[in-house]
Design an enzyme around this catalytic site. Structure first.
Site, PDB file in Angstrom:
ATOM      1  N   ASP A 122      39.349  45.606  48.740  1.00 50.88           N
ATOM      2  CA  ASP A 122      39.353  45.905  47.310  1.00 50.88           C
ATOM      3  C   ASP A 122      40.774  46.267  46.887  1.00 50.88           C
ATOM      4  O   ASP A 122      41.298  47.302  47.281  1.00 50.88           O
ATOM      5  CB  ASP A 122      38.424  47.091  46.998  1.00 50.88           C
ATOM      6  CG  ASP A 122      36.948  46.746  47.203  1.00 50.88           C
ATOM      7  OD1 ASP A 122      36.672  45.767  47.916  1.00 50.88           O
ATOM      8  OD2 ASP A 122      36.089  47.458  46.658  1.00 50.88           O
ATOM      9  N   LYS A 131      36.096  43.571  40.032  1.00 49.37           N
ATOM     10  CA  LYS A 131      35.481  44.899  40.084  1.00 49.37           C
ATOM     11  C   LYS A 131      36.021  45.719  38.922  1.00 49.37           C
ATOM     12  O   LYS A 131      37.206  45.614  38.594  1.00 49.37           O
ATOM     13  CB  LYS A 131      35.840  45.520  41.440  1.00 49.37           C
ATOM     14  CG  LYS A 131      35.456  46.965  41.640  1.00 49.37           C
ATOM     15  CD  LYS A 131      35.721  47.393  43.100  1.00 49.37           C
ATOM     16  CE  LYS A 131      35.664  48.898  43.276  1.00 49.37           C
ATOM     17  NZ  LYS A 131      35.998  49.335  44.641  1.00 49.37           N
ATOM     18  N   LYS A 154      31.504  43.520  40.643  1.00 54.36           N
ATOM     19  CA  LYS A 154      31.165  44.845  41.155  1.00 54.36           C
ATOM     20  C   LYS A 154      31.514  45.921  40.134  1.00 54.36           C
ATOM     21  O   LYS A 154      32.670  46.301  40.010  1.00 54.36           O
ATOM     22  CB  LYS A 154      31.911  45.103  42.472  1.00 54.36           C
ATOM     23  CG  LYS A 154      31.714  46.510  43.045  1.00 54.36           C
ATOM     24  CD  LYS A 154      32.374  46.664  44.404  1.00 54.36           C
ATOM     25  CE  LYS A 154      32.386  48.121  44.857  1.00 54.36           C
ATOM     26  NZ  LYS A 154      33.128  48.332  46.095  1.00 54.36           N
TER      27      LYS A 154
END
Lengths: 295, 287
Positions: A132, A195, A231
Site C-alpha cells: 500500500d 485506496k 479499498k
C-alpha cells in the site's frame, strides 16, 4: 499526463449516496452481506507502538475470527508496517490470508523517490503480497501530475509480483474533482487497487469519495478492460456502514467486484462489530463487545 | 379567548438524554381515568431498547467514576425539581386513577425517597465494605463497585413511586439503567424525564421506555450488554423466562415485589446492594 476531463457533480454524488444508503438489507441478505464483508477486511494495525507480539495476535485473529462460531470466513489480509512483514508471514504460514504492507514513507509520503523504491523493494523481498503506497499529495495539489504518475509507475515496477494499492488520501485532496483525477492517474499508472485513505487523516473514507472512485474504476474498465480494485479505509467501524458500502459497490460496479480480490475494507474494529452482528443474526440475542476479542 | 384550544403534551420516551418517540413510530392508545381523554403513548420496540442500552453503556464509565458526593447532589437536585412539579405529577397520577389525596401522598413520598437515597451516596460504601481478617501477611479488604448497565422492569401498580424507587438505588450506586415503564401507568414518563434532564443527570444514565412488557421482556433479559436485571412483579412464567435468559451471560437478577417499592418498606441501603459487585483485594504487607 493528460488532465482528466471528467468533472464530478457533487450534488449528484451526495444524492446518489443518500439514496443508496436508504436501502434496507435484512434477514438472509444481511447474513450474506455480513459474511462477505468479513472476508473483505484488511485487518489493520498501523501504530508506532506495534510489536511483533501484537502482530502475531492480529494474525491469530485473522485466521480464527470467532472460534465458537464455525463456518466463518477468514479476513482477506492483514495490513502492517514494513518491519512487521516477516513476523506476519511466519504467523500466517499455511493460511491463505495475505500480508499487506504500507510503504513509501507512509503516511505522509514525504521522502525521495529513491528511498521509497528501496523501501518497496525491501518489502517485496520480505514477502509482502500487497503493498500500500501513498501518493505525493503536495505534488498532486500543486499540479505536478506527471510526477505523481511517474512515481506510481516506478513503485509498481519495484513491487515485482506484489499487488500495488495506491492510497490517494482523499481527506487531503479537498474536492471530488481531485479525487477523480487522482484515481484516473493512479489507475493509468498501473495501480491494482486504489485506496481512499491512510486512516491517519480526518475525514478518512466517506461514501461520497468512495462512490466517485467506484465510478472512476467503472469508466477505466470500460475503456481499458482492466478491473481495478477498491479499498475504502479508515472510519468504517460498524457493520451497517460496511453493508452500505457493499450496496454502493453492487449498484455501481456490479457483481464482479463483490469479492475480496477486488474490494477490501481497511479497518481494525470493523471485524468485531460484524462478528457481533453475525452472532445476533443467528441467535437473536443482542451482543456485547465484552465477549469478543480485544482489537 | 374562551374558545382557546389547549396545547396538550405529546408523551415521549427518554433515550440518551433526548425526548424520543419510538423509532418504530408505534403508539398505543390510553384513556385517562378521570377525564376519559384518550392519548397516545409510545410503544417501544426492541431497537429502542438496544439504542437505550448502548446509551447506558456509553454513559456508565462517566457516571460510575463521578464522586459519590456529586451523585448525591444530582439526585438531591431531582428531588428539588420534582417538588416544584408536584401539581403536574398529582394531576398525572389522578389521570391514572388515584384520588387526589393518594396522589399527593405518592408525590411527597417520591420526593422524600430521592432525598433518602441521595444521602446514601457517600455512605453505603462504609457500611458494606470491609477489612477482612486473613491468616497470611496480607491486608485484605473488600470494596463495592457498580454492576454496570441495569435493565429495570418497573412495577405495574405504581406510576411514579414505583418507578423512582426502582431507579434511585441503582443510580446512587453508580449504575446506569434502562427502565421499562408499565403500560398500565405510563403518564408520568415525560415529567420524570424532564426532571432528570434538568437535574444534570448525564445523557444515557437513565433511559425511560414505555411499551408492552410481554413484547420486550425477552430483549431485556437476553441482551448481552445488560449486566443486571431488576424485575418487579409476580408472574411466575415471566420470572422463569427472565432467570433462564439471564443465565446466558450471568446477569445479576433481582425479583422484587410490592414491599420493594412501597415507601416505608422499600427504604433501605440494601436496595443499593442489588446492583453492586464486591471486589476483594489482597495487598501484601510483608513479614
Amino acid at each position: 499526463m493528460k488532465l482528466s476531463e471528467t468533472k464530478v457533480d457533487q450534488i449528484g454524488v451526495q444524492e446518489r449516496v443518500a439514496r443508496l444508503q436508504s436501502r434496507s438489507i435484512k434477514a438472509d441478505s444481511k447474513k450474506e452481506a455480513l459474511t462477505l464483508a468479513l472476508s473483505m477486511i484488511d485487518l489493520t494495525t498501523l501504530e508506532g507502538r506495534d510489536s511483533p507480539n501484537k502482530v502475531r495476535q492480529l494474525c491469530y485473529k485473522a485466521t480464527h475470527l470467532h472460534e465458537s462460531f464455525p463456518g466463518l470466513p477468514h479476513v482477506a489480509a492483514i495490513c502492517v508496517y514494513a518491519p512487521m512483514i516477516r513476523t506476519a508471514k511466519e504467523a500466517l504460514q499455511g493460511s491463505t490470508v495475505k500480508v499487506a504492507a504500507v510503504a513509501t514513507a507512509f503516511p505522509s509520503g514525504m521522502t525521495s523517490l529513491e528511498t521509497k523504491l528501496d523501501e518497496v523493494k525491501q518489502a517485496a523481498q520480505d514477502g509482502a503480497d500487497e503493498i500500500d503506497m501513498v501518493i505525493s499529495r503536495g505534488r498532486f495539489l500543486s499540479g505536478d501530475f506527471d510526477y505523481v504518475a511517474e512515481e506510481i509507475n516506478r513503485v509498481k515496477e519495484a513491487c515485482g509480483s506484489a499487488h500495488l494499492k495506491v492510497i490517494l488520501e482523499t481527506g487531503e485532496l479537498v474536492t471530488l474533482d481531485n479525487v477523480r483525477t487522482a484515481s484516473d492517474i493512479a489507475m493509468a499508472a498501473g495501480a491494482d487497487f486504489i485506496k481512499t485513505s491512510t486512516g491517519k487523516i480526518q475525514p478518512a473514507a466517506t461514501p461520497e469519495v468512495t462512490l466517485v472512485m467506484m465510478q472512476a474504476i467503472k469508466d477505466f474498465y470500460h475503456k481499458n478492460g482492466r478491473k481495478v480494485g477498491l479499498k475504502p479505509a479508515g472510519g468504517i467501524s460498524k457493520s451497517k456502514q460496511a453493508i452500505q458500502y457493499l450496496v454502493m459497490l453492487r449498484e455501481t460496479l456490479g457483481q464482479d467486484w463483490l469479492n475480496p480480490d477486488l474490494f477490501r475494507f481497511g479497518a481494525s474494529s470493523l471485524a468485531n462489530d460484524i462478528l457481533m452482528q453475525v452472532v445476533k443474526q443467528n441467535t437473536g440475542i443482542y451482543q456485547s463487545a465484552s465477549y469478543f476479542s480485544l482489537d | 379567548m374562551n374558545d382557546r384550544i389547549g396545547v396538550r403534551k405529546t408523551h415521549k420516551m427518554f433515550i440518551n438524554g433526548k425526548f424520543a418517540r419510538s423509532e418504530s413510530e408505534r403508539t398505543f392508545g390510553w384513556t385517562t381515568s378521570d377525564t376519559k381523554d384518550s392519548t397516545n403513548i409510545c410503544r417501544a420496540s426492541r431497537k429502542d431498547f438496544r439504542d437505550s442500552v448502548l446509551a447506558a453503556k456509553n454513559a456508565f464509565s462517566g457516571w460510575s467514576s463521578r464522586t459519590a458526593y456529586n451523585r448525591a447532589q444530582i439526585i438531591y437536585r431531582c428531588a428539588e425539581i420534582l417538588e416544584g412539579r408536584s401539581a403536574q405529577l398529582v394531576e398525572e397520577l389522578c389521570a391514572q386513577g388515584l384520588n387526589p389525596e393518594d396522589a399527593q401522598l405518592e408525590v411527597r413520598q417520591t420526593i422524600d425517597l430521592l432525598v433518602y437515597y441521595a444521602g446514601w451516596a457517600d455512605k453505603y460504601q462504609q457500611l458494606f465494605s470491609s477489612v477482612n481478617p486473613v491468616s497470611a501477611p496480607y491486608f485484605n479488604f473488600t470494596a463495592l463497585e457498580a454492576t454496570g448497565v441495569v435493565a429495570i422492569i418497573a412495577p405495574r401498580e405504581s406510576g411514579l413511586l414505583g418507578i423512582v424507587s426502582a431507579i434511585a438505588p441503582t443510580l446512587v450506586g453508580g449504575n446506569t439503567c434502562v427502565t421499562l415503564i408499565s403500560e398500565e401507568n405510563p403518564l408520568c414518563t415525560s415529567s420524570l424525564s424532564e426532571t432528570l434532564h434538568t437535574s444534570d443527570v448525564p445523557a444515557g444514565v437513565v433511559n425511560l421506555l414505555t411499551g408492552f412488557r410481554s413484547e420486550l421482556i425477552e430483549q431485556f433479559s437476553t441482551h448481552m450488554e445488560v449486566n443486571a436485571l431488576i424485575y418487579f412483579g409476580e408472574d411466575k412464567d415471566e420470572i422463569t423466562r427472565i432467570e433462564t435468559n439471564a443465565a446466558e451471560n450471568v446477569k445479576r437478577v433481582s425479583i422484587c415485589a410490592r414491599r420493594d417499592w412501597e415507601y416505608e418498606s422499600s427504604l433501605s441501603p440494601y436496595a443499593i446492594l442489588r446492583t453492586q459487585e464486591t471486589k476483594t483485594t489482597w495487598h501484601p504487607i510483608g513479614f
